[in-house]
Design a protein around this motif. Structure first.
Motif, PDB file in Angstrom:
ATOM      1  N   GLY A 133      -4.249   2.807   8.940  1.00 55.01           N
ATOM      2  CA  GLY A 133      -5.073   1.612   9.163  1.00 55.01           C
ATOM      3  C   GLY A 133      -4.296   0.346   9.913  1.00 55.01           C
ATOM      4  N   LYS A 134      -4.898  -0.804   9.781  1.00 57.43           N
ATOM      5  CA  LYS A 134      -4.339  -1.893  10.493  1.00 57.43           C
ATOM      6  C   LYS A 134      -3.867  -2.678   9.358  1.00 57.43           C
ATOM      7  CE  LYS A 134      -7.655  -2.148  14.297  1.00 57.43           C
ATOM      8  NZ  LYS A 134      -8.612  -2.894  15.231  1.00 57.43           N
ATOM      9  N   ASP A 135      -4.250  -2.396   8.059  1.00 59.32           N
ATOM     10  CA  ASP A 135      -3.977  -3.635   6.991  1.00 59.32           C
ATOM     11  C   ASP A 135      -3.012  -2.931   6.080  1.00 59.32           C
ATOM     12  OD1 ASP A 135      -5.614  -5.605   8.209  1.00 59.32           O
ATOM     13  OD2 ASP A 135      -7.196  -4.815   7.228  1.00 59.32           O
ATOM     14  N   SER A 136      -2.257  -3.427   5.397  1.00 65.42           N
ATOM     15  CA  SER A 136      -1.765  -2.931   4.114  1.00 65.42           C
ATOM     16  C   SER A 136      -2.464  -2.453   3.268  1.00 65.42           C
ATOM     17  CB  SER A 136      -0.736  -4.085   3.611  1.00 65.42           C
ATOM     18  OG  SER A 136       0.449  -4.555   4.584  1.00 65.42           O
TER      19      SER A 136
ATOM     20  N   GLY B 161      -9.755   8.550   4.971  1.00 64.00           N
ATOM     21  CA  GLY B 161      -9.887   7.359   4.764  1.00 64.00           C
ATOM     22  C   GLY B 161      -9.019   6.694   5.832  1.00 64.00           C
ATOM     23  N   HIS B 162      -8.294   5.567   5.281  1.00 60.81           N
ATOM     24  CA  HIS B 162      -7.244   4.915   6.013  1.00 60.81           C
ATOM     25  C   HIS B 162      -5.907   5.586   6.139  1.00 60.81           C
ATOM     26  CE1 HIS B 162     -10.595   2.183   5.958  1.00 60.81           C
ATOM     27  NE2 HIS B 162      -9.869   1.167   6.709  1.00 60.81           N
ATOM     28  N   THR B 163      -5.697   6.781   5.663  1.00 58.86           N
ATOM     29  CA  THR B 163      -4.460   7.274   5.652  1.00 58.86           C
ATOM     30  C   THR B 163      -4.456   8.740   6.230  1.00 58.86           C
ATOM     31  OG1 THR B 163      -5.017   8.537   3.196  1.00 58.86           O
ATOM     32  CG2 THR B 163      -4.257   6.242   3.099  1.00 58.86           C
ATOM     33  N   ASN B 164      -3.091   9.163   6.240  1.00 57.07           N
ATOM     34  CA  ASN B 164      -2.892  10.397   6.461  1.00 57.07           C
ATOM     35  C   ASN B 164      -2.172  11.211   5.216  1.00 57.07           C
ATOM     36  OD1 ASN B 164      -4.038  10.879   9.057  1.00 57.07           O
ATOM     37  ND2 ASN B 164      -2.022  10.444  10.011  1.00 57.07           N
ATOM     38  N   PHE B 165      -2.662  12.231   4.907  1.00 57.66           N
ATOM     39  CA  PHE B 165      -2.297  12.881   3.543  1.00 57.66           C
ATOM     40  C   PHE B 165      -1.773  14.218   3.929  1.00 57.66           C
ATOM     41  CE2 PHE B 165      -3.105  15.006  -0.691  1.00 57.66           C
ATOM     42  CZ  PHE B 165      -2.143  14.038  -1.160  1.00 57.66           C
TER      43      PHE B 165
ATOM     44  N   GLY C 109       2.915   1.461  -5.209  1.00 49.92           N
ATOM     45  CA  GLY C 109       3.667   0.335  -4.163  1.00 49.92           C
ATOM     46  C   GLY C 109       2.743   0.018  -3.081  1.00 49.92           C
ATOM     47  N   THR C 110       3.242  -0.532  -2.080  1.00 47.19           N
ATOM     48  CA  THR C 110       2.616  -1.122  -0.975  1.00 47.19           C
ATOM     49  C   THR C 110       3.072  -0.449   0.457  1.00 47.19           C
ATOM     50  OG1 THR C 110       2.224  -3.189  -2.022  1.00 47.19           O
ATOM     51  CG2 THR C 110       1.669  -2.946   0.525  1.00 47.19           C
ATOM     52  N   LEU C 111       2.174   0.034   1.254  1.00 50.88           N
ATOM     53  CA  LEU C 111       2.536   0.562   2.464  1.00 50.88           C
ATOM     54  C   LEU C 111       1.891  -0.239   3.636  1.00 50.88           C
ATOM     55  CD1 LEU C 111       1.585   4.377   2.157  1.00 50.88           C
ATOM     56  CD2 LEU C 111       3.762   3.333   2.433  1.00 50.88           C
ATOM     57  N   ILE C 112       2.675  -0.874   4.603  1.00 46.83           N
ATOM     58  CA  ILE C 112       2.220  -1.611   5.385  1.00 46.83           C
ATOM     59  C   ILE C 112       1.650  -0.508   6.622  1.00 46.83           C
ATOM     60  CG2 ILE C 112       3.876  -3.671   5.196  1.00 46.83           C
ATOM     61  CD1 ILE C 112       5.467  -2.466   7.635  1.00 46.83           C
ATOM     62  N   SER C 113       0.900  -1.267   7.539  1.00 45.79           N
ATOM     63  CA  SER C 113       0.394  -0.326   8.680  1.00 45.79           C
ATOM     64  C   SER C 113       1.521   0.355   9.488  1.00 45.79           C
ATOM     65  CB  SER C 113      -0.135  -0.907   9.748  1.00 45.79           C
ATOM     66  OG  SER C 113      -0.611  -0.067  10.851  1.00 45.79           O
ATOM     67  N   GLY C 114       1.302   2.008   9.460  1.00 50.51           N
ATOM     68  CA  GLY C 114       2.251   2.787  10.042  1.00 50.51           C
ATOM     69  C   GLY C 114       3.414   3.395   9.306  1.00 50.51           C
TER      70      GLY C 114
ATOM     71  N   GLU D  24     -15.643  -4.200  -0.193  1.00 48.80           N
ATOM     72  CA  GLU D  24     -16.679  -3.640   0.948  1.00 48.80           C
ATOM     73  C   GLU D  24     -16.341  -2.662   2.186  1.00 48.80           C
ATOM     74  OE1 GLU D  24     -20.337  -5.608   3.497  1.00 48.80           O
ATOM     75  OE2 GLU D  24     -19.133  -6.941   2.519  1.00 48.80           O
ATOM     76  N   GLU D  25     -14.766  -2.871   2.353  1.00 46.40           N
ATOM     77  CA  GLU D  25     -14.569  -2.085   3.482  1.00 46.40           C
ATOM     78  C   GLU D  25     -13.977  -0.722   3.022  1.00 46.40           C
ATOM     79  OE1 GLU D  25     -13.127  -0.500   6.992  1.00 46.40           O
ATOM     80  OE2 GLU D  25     -14.645  -2.213   6.843  1.00 46.40           O
ATOM     81  N   ARG D  26     -13.200  -0.833   1.756  1.00 47.04           N
ATOM     82  CA  ARG D  26     -12.607   0.391   1.330  1.00 47.04           C
ATOM     83  C   ARG D  26     -13.350   1.299   0.465  1.00 47.04           C
ATOM     84  NH1 ARG D  26      -7.438   0.583   0.981  1.00 47.04           N
ATOM     85  NH2 ARG D  26      -8.071   2.809   1.029  1.00 47.04           N
ATOM     86  N   VAL D  27     -14.574   0.679   0.059  1.00 43.14           N
ATOM     87  CA  VAL D  27     -15.456   1.614  -0.321  1.00 43.14           C
ATOM     88  C   VAL D  27     -15.814   3.099   0.572  1.00 43.14           C
ATOM     89  CG1 VAL D  27     -18.325   1.984  -0.879  1.00 43.14           C
ATOM     90  CG2 VAL D  27     -16.877   0.400  -2.011  1.00 43.14           C
ATOM     91  N   LYS D  28     -15.752   2.846   1.764  1.00 40.47           N
ATOM     92  CA  LYS D  28     -15.892   3.888   2.520  1.00 40.47           C
ATOM     93  C   LYS D  28     -14.729   5.176   2.539  1.00 40.47           C
ATOM     94  CE  LYS D  28     -17.587   0.594   6.309  1.00 40.47           C
ATOM     95  NZ  LYS D  28     -17.122   0.172   7.498  1.00 40.47           N
ATOM     96  N   ASP D  29     -13.726   4.593   1.731  1.00 43.55           N
ATOM     97  CA  ASP D  29     -12.694   5.735   1.612  1.00 43.55           C
ATOM     98  C   ASP D  29     -12.866   6.436   0.165  1.00 43.55           C
ATOM     99  OD1 ASP D  29     -11.758   4.939   3.722  1.00 43.55           O
ATOM    100  OD2 ASP D  29     -10.025   3.844   2.844  1.00 43.55           O
TER     101      ASP D  29
END
Length: 213
Positions: free
Chosen positions: A121-124, A73-77, A158-163, A199-204
């Motif tokens: 991803g671009k967003d937190s 998804g929007h992460t590397n794991f 917690g929260t992760l900002i982009s990068g 709607e966007e994150r459902v893809k993950d």
């Protein structure tokens, strides 16, 4: 329970009185909005999934290994390493507040799984251990545990900002010597429990599998 019944009775009477002076259609329109419950929010997410023609949860077609970094998804794991402890005490996560401390038995061992999640991803995004699930050979989930030995290292939330990335551990008690029969399942959508863009994150909403042998 009595209070709930009284409130329901009062609500019923109120609606009946309203119906006497207004049409049923008008009554429905003027009915006050209630705050959505957790169950209603879950239904909303499921509805969004179905709208996009997606099954509730898809599964990645690859089986990953310890030490491998892969895009989810929007992460590397990454599952960095898995340590085994065959003594010590622990308590179940998510159990009763007064749950008793348990001791690892002779036929058991505790797996300490260190993982890293990176926001590409671009967003937190938020992260939470609920997006990780240990499954046995029968596809049954294993409840995570807490040990004082891992205090300060546990992956909670917690929260992760982009990068940015976070590294933490999860711990599970399994039968001794059975590690090769277990798989860690990572779902980036379930890990990001505070997302506002459903709607966007459902893809993950995909299960990624990491074999622990």
């Amino acid at each position: 329970m009595k209070k709930v019944l009284i409130l329901l009775f009062a609500l019923t009477i109120g609606l009946a009185l309203s119906a006497c002076s207004q049409s049923s259609d008008a009554s429905v329109k003027e009915k006050p909005k209630e705050k959505k419950s957790e169950e209603e929010l879950k239904k909303e997410i499921d509805k969004e999934l179905k709208k996009h023609g997606e099954p509730k949860i898809k599964q990645d077609d690859q089986i990953h290994k310890i030490g491998e970094t892969f895009k989810a998804g929007h992460t590397n794991f990454t599952v960095n390493k898995v340590d085994r402890v065959q003594k010590g005490e622990y308590t179940n996560i998510g159990g009763a507040e007064n749950a008793k401390t348990k001791t690892i038995k002779d036929h058991e061992e505790r797996l300490i799984i260190e993982v890293t999640i990176e926001n590409i991803g671009k967003d937190s995004i938020s992260y939470n251990f609920t997006g990780l699930d240990l499954k046995d050979k029968n596809d049954q989930s294993v409840r995570p545990v807490f040990s004082i030995e891992e205090q300060g290292r546990i992956l909670m939330g917690g929260t992760l900002i982009s990068g940015k990335k976070v590294t933490g551990v999860l711990s599970y008690v399994i039968p001794k010597g059975e590690q090769k029969h277990y798989t860690l399942v990572y779902n980036p959508f379930l890990a990001d429990i505070t997302t506002s863009n459903i709607e966007e994150r459902v893809k993950d909403n995909i299960d990624y599998l990491v074999k622990l042998d």
